[in-house]
Design a protein around this motif. Structure first.
Motif, PDB file in Angstrom:
ATOM      1  N   ASP A  49      49.554  32.434  46.772  1.00  0.00           N
ATOM      2  CA  ASP A  49      50.998  32.660  46.842  1.00  0.00           C
ATOM      3  C   ASP A  49      51.355  34.004  47.471  1.00  0.00           C
ATOM      4  N   GLY A  50      50.353  34.806  47.787  1.00  0.00           N
ATOM      5  CA  GLY A  50      50.575  36.069  48.467  1.00  0.00           C
ATOM      6  C   GLY A  50      51.063  37.194  47.588  1.00  0.00           C
ATOM      7  N   GLU A  51      51.144  36.985  46.281  1.00  0.00           N
ATOM      8  CA  GLU A  51      51.713  38.001  45.403  1.00  0.00           C
ATOM      9  C   GLU A  51      50.674  38.973  44.855  1.00  0.00           C
ATOM     10  N   TRP A  52      49.436  38.545  44.752  1.00  0.00           N
ATOM     11  CA  TRP A  52      48.421  39.360  44.079  1.00  0.00           C
ATOM     12  C   TRP A  52      47.177  39.513  44.937  1.00  0.00           C
ATOM     13  N   ILE A  53      46.458  40.588  44.716  1.00  0.00           N
ATOM     14  CA  ILE A  53      45.143  40.788  45.301  1.00  0.00           C
ATOM     15  C   ILE A  53      44.165  41.000  44.154  1.00  0.00           C
ATOM     16  N   ALA A  54      43.137  40.175  44.104  1.00  0.00           N
ATOM     17  CA  ALA A  54      42.039  40.397  43.163  1.00  0.00           C
ATOM     18  C   ALA A  54      40.942  41.148  43.909  1.00  0.00           C
ATOM     19  N   TYR A  55      40.230  42.004  43.205  1.00  0.00           N
ATOM     20  CA  TYR A  55      39.159  42.744  43.872  1.00  0.00           C
ATOM     21  C   TYR A  55      38.138  43.208  42.839  1.00  0.00           C
ATOM     22  N   THR A  56      36.997  43.667  43.336  1.00  0.00           N
ATOM     23  CA  THR A  56      35.970  44.251  42.482  1.00  0.00           C
ATOM     24  C   THR A  56      36.133  45.761  42.504  1.00  0.00           C
ATOM     25  N   ARG A  57      36.246  46.331  41.329  1.00  0.00           N
ATOM     26  CA  ARG A  57      36.370  47.796  41.218  1.00  0.00           C
ATOM     27  C   ARG A  57      35.013  48.379  40.851  1.00  0.00           C
ATOM     28  N   LEU A  58      34.589  49.381  41.614  1.00  0.00           N
ATOM     29  CA  LEU A  58      33.307  50.018  41.384  1.00  0.00           C
ATOM     30  C   LEU A  58      33.523  51.339  40.669  1.00  0.00           C
ATOM     31  N   ASN A  59      32.826  51.538  39.569  1.00  0.00           N
ATOM     32  CA  ASN A  59      32.883  52.782  38.803  1.00  0.00           C
ATOM     33  C   ASN A  59      31.462  53.164  38.449  1.00  0.00           C
ATOM     34  N   SER A  60      30.901  54.082  39.251  1.00  0.00           N
ATOM     35  CA  SER A  60      29.489  54.414  39.135  1.00  0.00           C
ATOM     36  C   SER A  60      28.693  53.127  39.394  1.00  0.00           C
ATOM     37  N   ARG A  61      27.913  52.684  38.431  1.00  0.00           N
ATOM     38  CA  ARG A  61      27.147  51.447  38.613  1.00  0.00           C
ATOM     39  C   ARG A  61      27.854  50.227  38.017  1.00  0.00           C
ATOM     40  N   ALA A  62      28.966  50.447  37.384  1.00  0.00           N
ATOM     41  CA  ALA A  62      29.688  49.346  36.755  1.00  0.00           C
ATOM     42  C   ALA A  62      30.662  48.712  37.741  1.00  0.00           C
ATOM     43  N   THR A  63      30.875  47.412  37.594  1.00  0.00           N
ATOM     44  CA  THR A  63      31.829  46.690  38.437  1.00  0.00           C
ATOM     45  C   THR A  63      32.727  45.825  37.555  1.00  0.00           C
ATOM     46  N   TYR A  64      34.011  45.793  37.903  1.00  0.00           N
ATOM     47  CA  TYR A  64      35.003  45.070  37.118  1.00  0.00           C
ATOM     48  C   TYR A  64      35.898  44.256  38.053  1.00  0.00           C
ATOM     49  N   ILE A  65      36.465  43.175  37.541  1.00  0.00           N
ATOM     50  CA  ILE A  65      37.457  42.416  38.293  1.00  0.00           C
ATOM     51  C   ILE A  65      38.843  42.946  37.933  1.00  0.00           C
ATOM     52  N   CYS A  66      39.609  43.298  38.964  1.00  0.00           N
ATOM     53  CA  CYS A  66      40.964  43.809  38.768  1.00  0.00           C
ATOM     54  C   CYS A  66      41.926  43.014  39.649  1.00  0.00           C
TER      55      CYS A  66
END
Length: 663
Positions: free
Chosen positions: A574-591
């Protein structure tokens, strides 16, 4: 409506316990049986039709809010003339309880919480029309187990209109934290929330509630400067709090952002003193306001008193009752535990909560394609992913359907292998019409990785970039005509290219920057991607349809960007959101982050630190992703607000890089 444990409300919410109650309502802990998650159910008791109509109008405004530091409204409805608001449940202690237990809080903690609350309020005030909370106080701020502040209890939140005045009267405010315009029944606005936020910060720092606004306005008390209570508080911070709690709205800061900047600025001096003061011994005393102000506040207080007598007696002063234009919307003053249930990184202390994010309509009616005893999740498409489950060593492309059964459980369908040729396959991506797929695999000439295209059934594979070098990160344009991708320069720096969907018409986009991992906006106007500079990966974008290909930072409000280090961004359909992987040191999260907000409504959806590679469903309500949280690479799925995280694959093989078919 009086609920008890075991009752089922609205054929969905199983009541677990009473969290708190007041004279006009109650809050219950309940289980959402559709989503299998805990929620807070707030019941406002006002039988009038006008109250129900006003409630539905205000609830619609709250339901679209998505901010990490705000609870997410899941549902709202009227039952037996009671107004019901369903929100995420938050585990955590409220600040009123914390102050009662520990007293004044450390300055660094208070500033951390204040910035988060201010960010949430700025987000609310930027809505059209602005949404005003109108009951900010320590008891309505929850501190999550991660130490983040969440502003809760929207019992009297409402839209701010130029012609609107406060309708809650004496029942809709908390002494010490409410500004005089709210107590006196006058029009409230963003500056009203500023006053309450300043009062909340005042109590957090001093351990003492500030003097009541009505008493100050009548000249009976003065606001005690915080440095008299806590000499260690920086003088500029005390000056900022005094201005934020000015009795007259026009003497406060222009907005909450300016208020926060003043709290941080050691050189802050009010351009115009919010109060006229004179020295008397060791105390600074406010000069009593003019008679007009005293008369206005006194008259407002008298009207409140008369209205209270009328409502209590139900027979007195019928003329006054007839002139009341709006039934008060009640506030329940309680220490209820509410929250978003979404873990957030410190830099994401702003959304949606919420989280971002599924709106109430999403939760009420998710898009599901019916079958006999189960429904297809996400809008009807297959999920492609990469796995070596075939021979135990070669990564091939597989597909499967995802369902929700009649017990509201997510269940995967049978997996089917789509490719069989030699060489590992990576990064599958469906064409917008669902008839084709591109992926990355060794080139037919043996010169690195190429982008291949094949039919949806795995047939007719064609090498589109049969040239030396590695071409990766294929991304279809929304009309299916173009494919953007990454290719390194001769020095190894990643560059962006795009080509026609048959491999012709190759164009270089990058010139002076290292750019990779593109994703298209739904209208094809923007190409969003990752730019690498000084060992940091930012989210950037280019306008593709108006002749300007100059890189623009996605988040322009922060030097490093509130999104943190970014990998593999992916636009929702729908063009409203962007999902991405966030890198924090060696940790990765979905945001997730809203495209229009550019970082103001960032939401961290996962917390394991082992999650990556997100993929949206066709209805923009579900996200698939890869995770090694259970010790092996598997595919998971969750709602777009991070709820119902469910493992789809359970195989000793590697299952990674999901891609959802949109048609």
């Amino acid at each position: 409506m009086k609920l008890k444990r075991g009752d089922i409300l609205h054929e969905r919410y199983l009541i677990e316990s009473l969290l708190g109650k007041g004279g006009m309502g109650a809050v219950y802990l309940a289980r959402d049986q559709n989503l299998d998650q805990m929620v807070a159910v707030k019941v406002n008791r006002d039988p009038s039709d006008q109250a129900s109509q006003q409630f539905l109008k205000e609830a619609q405004l709250l339901a679209v809010l998505h901010h990490t530091n705000l609870p997410r409204v899941i549902d709202y409805f009227v039952a037996e003339k009671d107004q019901i608001l369903v929100m995420d449940y938050i585990a955590g202690e409220d600040l009123a309880a914390l102050i009662k237990k520990e007293g004044a809080q450390p300055l660094d903690k208070v500033i951390h919480w204040a910035v988060q609350l201010a960010d949430a309020l700025m987000y609310m005030h930027q809505q059209k029309p602005p949404v005003i909370h109108r009951d900010i106080k320590p008891g309505n701020v929850k501190i999550t187990p991660a130490g983040e502040a969440v502003l809760v209890d929207f019992g009297i939140a409402k839209a701010s209109e130029l012609t609107q005045v406060t309708a809650t009267g004496a029942t809709g405010y908390t002494p010490g934290f409410a500004p005089p315009e709210q107590i006196g029944g006058m029009r409230t606005g963003p500056s009203s929330d500023q006053y309450s936020l300043a009062a909340t910060i005042y109590q957090l720092l001093s351990g003492r509630q500030p003097e009541d606004a009505i008493q100050r306005g009548l000249g009976k008390v003065t606001l005690t400067p915080i440095h008299e209570l806590m000499p260690e508080i920086p003088p500029h911070l005390g000056r900022a709090l005094e201005r934020g709690m000015s009795l007259r709205p026009e003497q406060r800061f222009q907005d909450i952002e300016e208020f926060v900047q003043a709290m941080k600025d050691p050189d802050f001096q009010p351009a115009v003193s919010p109060v006229t003061t004179k020295q008397k011994g060791r105390h600074i005393i406010q000069r009593k306001p003019g008679r007009v102000w005293i008369w206005l506040v006194g008259a407002a207080g008298l009207l409140i008193l008369l209205a209270g007598i009328v409502i209590a007696g139900n027979k007195l002063l019928p003329g006054v009752v007839a002139n009341l234009k709006q039934t008060p919307v009640p506030t329940v003053d309680m220490d209820a535990v509410m929250a978003t249930g979404i873990a957030s990184a410190a830099s994401a202390t702003r959304t949606h909560l919420a989280g971002l994010a599924m709106e109430a309509a999403t939760l009420n009616a998710p898009t599901l394609t019916p079958t006999t005893d189960k429904v297809i999740l996400g809008g009807g498409g297959e999920l492609a992913f990469v796995s070596d489950r075939g021979d135990g060593k070669t990564l091939q492309i597989w597909t499967m359907m995802i369902y929700m059964n009649n017990q509201s459980r997510i269940v995967p369908g049978e997996a089917h292998q789509l490719t069989f040729s030699q060489g590992d396959k990576y990064q599958p991506s469906w064409s917008p019409d669902g008839t084709q797929m591109v992926y990355v695999a060794p080139g037919s000439d043996g010169n690195g990785l190429d982008i291949w295209r094949m039919a949806a059934d795995g047939s007719d594979a064609v090498d589109l970039t049969n040239k030396p070098g590695d071409e990766t990160d294929p991304a279809w344009s929304p009309d299916g005509h173009l494919i953007a991708y990454t290719k390194p320069s001769s020095e190894g720096a990643p560059l962006l290219y795009y080509m026609n969907n048959d491999g012709s018409g190759v164009q270089l986009l990058s010139e002076d920057y290292q750019e990779s991992q593109p994703t298209w906006s739904a209208d094809k106007q923007w190409l969003v991607y990752v730019i690498s500079a000084r060992d940091y990966d930012y989210l950037y974008m280019r306008r593709m349809q108006q002749g300007s290909l100059i890189p623009v930072a996605f988040d322009q409000d922060s030097y490093f960007g509130r999104l943190g280090q970014v990998s593999h961004p992916f636009f929702s359909p729908d063009g409203e959101w962007i999902a991405y992987t966030r890198l924090n040191s060696r940790a990765t999260y979905i945001c997730t982050v809203g495209f229009e907000s550019r970082g103001a409504d960032l939401q961290q959806l996962t917390t394991s630190g082992l999650d990556s590679w997100s993929a949206w469903s066709a209805d923009s309500r579900w996200i698939a992703f890869s995770s090694t949280r259970d010790g092996n690479p598997e595919i998971y799925v969750m709602t777009s607000s991070g709820q119902m995280q469910t493992r789809l694959t359970d195989n000793s093989a590697r299952d990674i890089q999901p891609s959802w078919k949109w048609k």
